[in-house]
Design a protein around this motif. Sequence first.
Motif, PDB file in Angstrom:
ATOM      1  N   ARG A  21     -27.309  18.472  17.766  1.00  0.00           N
ATOM      2  CA  ARG A  21     -26.849  19.157  18.977  1.00  0.00           C
ATOM      3  C   ARG A  21     -26.398  20.577  18.648  1.00  0.00           C
ATOM      4  O   ARG A  21     -26.687  21.533  19.390  1.00  0.00           O
ATOM      5  CB  ARG A  21     -25.693  18.396  19.629  1.00  0.00           C
ATOM      6  CG  ARG A  21     -26.107  17.221  20.478  1.00  0.00           C
ATOM      7  CD  ARG A  21     -24.868  16.534  21.047  1.00  0.00           C
ATOM      8  NE  ARG A  21     -25.222  15.332  21.774  1.00  0.00           N
ATOM      9  CZ  ARG A  21     -25.532  15.290  23.062  1.00  0.00           C
ATOM     10  NH1 ARG A  21     -25.562  16.412  23.748  1.00  0.00           N
ATOM     11  NH2 ARG A  21     -25.830  14.156  23.645  1.00  0.00           N
ATOM     12  N   ILE A  24     -29.474  22.748  17.844  1.00  0.00           N
ATOM     13  CA  ILE A  24     -30.193  23.073  19.078  1.00  0.00           C
ATOM     14  C   ILE A  24     -29.437  24.135  19.865  1.00  0.00           C
ATOM     15  O   ILE A  24     -30.034  25.064  20.428  1.00  0.00           O
ATOM     16  CB  ILE A  24     -30.394  21.803  19.932  1.00  0.00           C
ATOM     17  CG1 ILE A  24     -31.381  20.850  19.250  1.00  0.00           C
ATOM     18  CG2 ILE A  24     -30.896  22.154  21.333  1.00  0.00           C
ATOM     19  CD1 ILE A  24     -31.466  19.480  19.888  1.00  0.00           C
ATOM     20  N   TYR A  25     -28.108  24.020  19.897  1.00  0.00           N
ATOM     21  CA  TYR A  25     -27.280  25.002  20.617  1.00  0.00           C
ATOM     22  C   TYR A  25     -27.429  26.394  20.002  1.00  0.00           C
ATOM     23  O   TYR A  25     -27.576  27.390  20.711  1.00  0.00           O
ATOM     24  CB  TYR A  25     -25.820  24.547  20.576  1.00  0.00           C
ATOM     25  CG  TYR A  25     -24.864  25.468  21.296  1.00  0.00           C
ATOM     26  CD1 TYR A  25     -24.817  25.520  22.692  1.00  0.00           C
ATOM     27  CD2 TYR A  25     -24.003  26.288  20.579  1.00  0.00           C
ATOM     28  CE1 TYR A  25     -23.941  26.359  23.346  1.00  0.00           C
ATOM     29  CE2 TYR A  25     -23.120  27.137  21.234  1.00  0.00           C
ATOM     30  CZ  TYR A  25     -23.088  27.166  22.610  1.00  0.00           C
ATOM     31  OH  TYR A  25     -22.225  28.014  23.259  1.00  0.00           O
ATOM     32  N   VAL A  27     -29.959  27.525  18.134  1.00  0.00           N
ATOM     33  CA  VAL A  27     -31.319  28.011  18.380  1.00  0.00           C
ATOM     34  C   VAL A  27     -31.444  28.538  19.804  1.00  0.00           C
ATOM     35  O   VAL A  27     -32.055  29.589  20.049  1.00  0.00           O
ATOM     36  CB  VAL A  27     -32.347  26.881  18.127  1.00  0.00           C
ATOM     37  CG1 VAL A  27     -33.736  27.305  18.604  1.00  0.00           C
ATOM     38  CG2 VAL A  27     -32.391  26.535  16.647  1.00  0.00           C
ATOM     39  N   ASN A  28     -30.849  27.824  20.764  1.00  0.00           N
ATOM     40  CA  ASN A  28     -30.898  28.246  22.157  1.00  0.00           C
ATOM     41  C   ASN A  28     -30.210  29.600  22.352  1.00  0.00           C
ATOM     42  O   ASN A  28     -30.708  30.464  23.090  1.00  0.00           O
ATOM     43  CB  ASN A  28     -30.232  27.188  23.039  1.00  0.00           C
ATOM     44  CG  ASN A  28     -30.345  27.505  24.516  1.00  0.00           C
ATOM     45  OD1 ASN A  28     -29.422  28.062  25.105  1.00  0.00           O
ATOM     46  ND2 ASN A  28     -31.458  27.142  25.107  1.00  0.00           N
ATOM     47  N   GLY A  85     -38.487  30.152  18.448  1.00  0.00           N
ATOM     48  CA  GLY A  85     -37.286  29.409  18.829  1.00  0.00           C
ATOM     49  C   GLY A  85     -37.555  28.336  19.858  1.00  0.00           C
ATOM     50  O   GLY A  85     -37.019  27.230  19.772  1.00  0.00           O
ATOM     51  N   LYS A  86     -38.395  28.633  20.850  1.00  0.00           N
ATOM     52  CA  LYS A  86     -38.694  27.637  21.876  1.00  0.00           C
ATOM     53  C   LYS A  86     -39.458  26.451  21.301  1.00  0.00           C
ATOM     54  O   LYS A  86     -39.231  25.309  21.691  1.00  0.00           O
ATOM     55  CB  LYS A  86     -39.483  28.284  23.008  1.00  0.00           C
ATOM     56  CG  LYS A  86     -38.651  29.241  23.851  1.00  0.00           C
ATOM     57  CD  LYS A  86     -39.449  29.824  24.994  1.00  0.00           C
ATOM     58  CE  LYS A  86     -38.584  30.756  25.845  1.00  0.00           C
ATOM     59  NZ  LYS A  86     -39.340  31.345  26.972  1.00  0.00           N
ATOM     60  N   GLU A  89     -36.860  24.512  19.255  1.00  0.00           N
ATOM     61  CA  GLU A  89     -35.937  23.779  20.121  1.00  0.00           C
ATOM     62  C   GLU A  89     -36.591  22.506  20.664  1.00  0.00           C
ATOM     63  O   GLU A  89     -35.964  21.441  20.699  1.00  0.00           O
ATOM     64  CB  GLU A  89     -35.488  24.670  21.269  1.00  0.00           C
ATOM     65  CG  GLU A  89     -34.447  24.033  22.172  1.00  0.00           C
ATOM     66  CD  GLU A  89     -33.997  24.951  23.286  1.00  0.00           C
ATOM     67  OE1 GLU A  89     -33.180  24.504  24.117  1.00  0.00           O
ATOM     68  OE2 GLU A  89     -34.473  26.106  23.335  1.00  0.00           O
ATOM     69  N   SER A  90     -37.844  22.611  21.063  1.00  0.00           N
ATOM     70  CA  SER A  90     -38.553  21.443  21.569  1.00  0.00           C
ATOM     71  C   SER A  90     -38.715  20.377  20.485  1.00  0.00           C
ATOM     72  O   SER A  90     -38.511  19.175  20.735  1.00  0.00           O
ATOM     73  CB  SER A  90     -39.928  21.879  22.094  1.00  0.00           C
ATOM     74  OG  SER A  90     -40.671  20.764  22.522  1.00  0.00           O
ATOM     75  N   LYS A  93     -35.315  18.665  19.716  1.00  0.00           N
ATOM     76  CA  LYS A  93     -34.955  17.676  20.728  1.00  0.00           C
ATOM     77  C   LYS A  93     -35.730  16.376  20.505  1.00  0.00           C
ATOM     78  O   LYS A  93     -35.195  15.280  20.710  1.00  0.00           O
ATOM     79  CB  LYS A  93     -35.245  18.222  22.127  1.00  0.00           C
ATOM     80  CG  LYS A  93     -34.227  19.235  22.609  1.00  0.00           C
ATOM     81  CD  LYS A  93     -34.502  19.645  24.045  1.00  0.00           C
ATOM     82  CE  LYS A  93     -33.430  20.590  24.555  1.00  0.00           C
ATOM     83  NZ  LYS A  93     -33.646  20.987  25.973  1.00  0.00           N
TER      84      LYS A  93
END
Length: 281
Positions: A21, A24-25, A27-28, A85-86, A89-90, A93
């Motif tokens: 988590r 991911i945070y 990276v977002n 990054g996108k 992130e995918s 997840k």
Amino acid sequence: MNKILGYFYKILGTVIDYVLRAVIYVVNILVTVFSSFRQVFGLILSMGGCLFIMVLMNPWFLGALLSNPVILSLIVLSIVIPFIGKIAESYLKYIHFMATEFFYDKADYHLLGRKASYEKMEDYGEKYRRDRERERQKKEEERIKREEEKRKAQEEEWRKRNENSGGSYWSFGDFSDFEDFFRQSQGGYYNQGQNQNQGSGGYTSPSSFKVQYEEACDILGVPYTSDKYEIKLAYKKMAKMYHPDINKDPGATEMFQKINNAYEFLSDSNIQRYKSNVNSN
């Protein structure tokens, strides 16, 4: 021995949950920040136009720009980070869902005697991909359905308006009337959808719905922008924490019921409705 293994898997799943988590945070945030830089560079380029390109092609200016590592790094990262990054992130997840579901189900098996959904971790990953594909197809079907209903409603309004005008079509001089009609038809279609929801007993006002939705997210301890997979993982974690068979505190049963009610409220349709309301505002 089963209890020890169960708590081991539970702790391992929790550690993986929090670590991924956090990643991911981060990276977002990086994607958001460098996307903003890219938008700024694009705005400067569009404002400067040909003059900016001519200055940029000047050997002295170009040499000064390339010799500045900070500006050069920002430009490169603004191009690379949003794209990579996108994807990252995918993929994160996907790993997050696969690993946490696997270890939490293992913990359930040893602590509560529940049979795991799958034997291998890869099977959970396959389930994640199937669910995502079904969700994508469902959204596409809903979009097509909305467009078709909207088209039919507009055609019906055109037909009625044409009948009322004695069968004559509008001329270009009636363009202002067309704009009024379009706005009215859009508003009428929206109100029609609201009345249908009210008649079915499932409609709540936007303000009341927003409060209920955010309270449900607060109970599960998830951000308001969470997707269905993040909500599901948070629910499983909270449900295990307050399950009456495990937690003997006096208020555990009541909290367990609140958690179940919150999870039921955070359905796919309500998640989509909340995000649509936020985006429209």
